[in-house]
Design an enzyme around this catalytic site. Structure first.
Site, PDB file in Angstrom:
ATOM      1  N   PRO A 200      16.115 -42.709  63.560  1.00 19.08           N
ATOM      2  CA  PRO A 200      15.324 -43.936  63.744  1.00 19.08           C
ATOM      3  C   PRO A 200      16.058 -44.911  64.659  1.00 19.08           C
ATOM      4  O   PRO A 200      17.216 -45.210  64.442  1.00 19.08           O
ATOM      5  CB  PRO A 200      15.214 -44.506  62.326  1.00 19.08           C
ATOM      6  CG  PRO A 200      15.644 -43.423  61.403  1.00 19.08           C
ATOM      7  CD  PRO A 200      16.508 -42.496  62.170  1.00 19.08           C
ATOM      8  N   GLU A 201      15.386 -45.359  65.697  1.00 21.35           N
ATOM      9  CA  GLU A 201      15.963 -46.366  66.584  1.00 21.35           C
ATOM     10  C   GLU A 201      15.290 -47.710  66.281  1.00 21.35           C
ATOM     11  O   GLU A 201      14.433 -47.796  65.401  1.00 21.35           O
ATOM     12  CB  GLU A 201      15.763 -45.947  68.043  1.00 21.35           C
ATOM     13  CG  GLU A 201      16.494 -44.639  68.358  1.00 21.35           C
ATOM     14  CD  GLU A 201      17.355 -44.717  69.610  1.00 21.35           C
ATOM     15  OE1 GLU A 201      17.775 -45.824  69.986  1.00 21.35           O
ATOM     16  OE2 GLU A 201      17.597 -43.664  70.201  1.00 21.35           O
TER      17      GLU A 201
END
Ligand SMILES: [Zn+2]
Length: 269
Positions: free
Chosen positions: A2-3
């Site tokens: 997840p960014e």
């Protein structure tokens, strides 16, 4: 992994179900994450959630006496269940809310974190973080001033949390491509014009990703659905050997600071 856009999408997805609601109790099935889940979190009961915020890639649940700090690590995800449903293998934590909803944390690789902080100002994981990329503080002028005398290649430099938070490998690759800048160039060698364009491009790309993520928000309510990550429209990341969408040359890949780096030699200078 997840960014920042996924974390912001998660925040927007869970906020309406948590803020103003009350955590009845917390069920921790496996506390062995990147660090052990804080004792204070496991003992919470009847705690109103005042707000759901984000700093860098940390989600911050504001309670009356302190904060729950959640990091999704490599593979963590959150979703809201409307009713009790049996946990699957990697569903490690449930926040059981007073209205019957459940915030469920799933993390197959267990690199995530659930930490407690009485005072965010003194919180070690949040100290020394650079500005948010979508804030006014982060702009061409800030980045230009900071980049003078910096000999580090521009791509790893951008990914340094002390420079700006939330520009992970995918977004660093994409932003440098859109701004026509070769990832290996020393940060100081960029012209003022290039740095200003780069700062604007980072903002644009992150904003667009967050907007795309918005369309998946319904997933936060599907008990059997996938987490709210989204297929991103990417130009160069992961596309070694494919044709550059701007010029038709082949996209190249190198390792830079141990991270996969993708670029077009024709379009980036
Ligand atoms: Zn090209």
């Amino acid at each position: 992994m997840p960014e920042l856009p996924e974390v912001e999408t998660s925040r927007r997805g869970i906020e309406p179900h948590l803020a103003g609601n009350v955590i009845q109790y917390v069920e921790v099935r496996n506390s062995r994450l990147r660090w052990p889940v804080s004792e204070q979190i496991m003992k919470l009961s009847d705690q109103p959630v005042l707000s759901v915020q984000r700093r860098a890639k940390y989600l911050l649940l504001e309670l009356v006496d302190g904060w729950i700090i959640v990091h999704l690590g490599m593979s963590g995800s959150l979703r809201v269940l409307l009713h009790e449903s049996p946990p699957a293998k990697h569903d490690h934590i449930d926040l059981v809310m007073a209205d019957g909803k459940i915030l469920r944390y799933t993390d197959p690789r267990r690199f995530g974190a659930w930490l407690w902080s009485d005072d965010l100002e003194k919180c070690s994981v949040l100290a020394h973080l650079g500005p948010e990329p979508l804030s006014d503080v982060f702009n061409g002028s800030y980045l230009y001033t900071l980049s003078r005398n910096k000999k580090t290649a521009i791509k790893p430099w951008l990914m340094d949390n002390k420079v700006v938070v939330g520009v992970g490998n995918i977004y660093a690759n994409e932003a440098l491509y859109v701004a026509h800048i070769l990832p290996e160039r020393p940060a100081y060698s960029l012209t003022q014009e290039e740095v200003y364009l780069l700062a604007d491009t980072i903002k644009q790309i992150l904003r667009r990703s967050i907007e795309q993520g918005g369309t998946t928000l319904k997933d936060f309510l599907q008990s059997d659905g996938k987490p709210g990550y989204f297929a991103q429209e990417l130009f160069v990341y992961g596309k070694k050997g494919e044709l550059c969408p701007m010029c038709g040359e082949k996209i190249e890949s190198i390792k830079l600071g141990q991270r996969s780096t993708f670029f077009c030699r024709q379009c980036q200078h």
